[in-house]
Design a protein around this motif. Structure first.
Motif: not given
Length: 84
Positions: A19-29
């Motif tokens: 979940a943390v990695v997904a949030l970090l990856i999608n932060q720009r989106g």
């Protein structure tokens, strides 16, 4: 610790890490989506202001038109023109 507890901790930790990695990856989106929402709100505010301006212009137009109709009726009365 028993094997069941170890597996449960690893599973929970893996889920949290995913979940943390997904949030970090999608932060720009998410940031782009937030910017688009803000831009849409600004456009809607500008559109609402344009509508208020149009309403004010129409109100003034109809006021002038009513005055014109009154003047025209007086002219017709003075010239004794038949009313249509």
């Amino acid at each position: 610790m028993t094997d069941a507890v170890t597996v449960a901790l690893i599973s929970a930790g893996g889920t949290f890490l995913t979940a943390v990695v997904a949030l970090l990856i999608n932060q720009r989106g998410f940031a782009q989506l937030d910017k688009r929402i803000d831009d849409t709100n600004h456009r809607m505010d500008a559109f609402a202001q344009d509508l208020r301006d149009i309403r004010a212009d129409l109100k003034e137009f109809f006021k002038i038109q009513a005055e014109f109709d009154k003047r025209l009726a007086r002219i017709e009365d003075k010239l004794k023109l038949p009313q249509q």
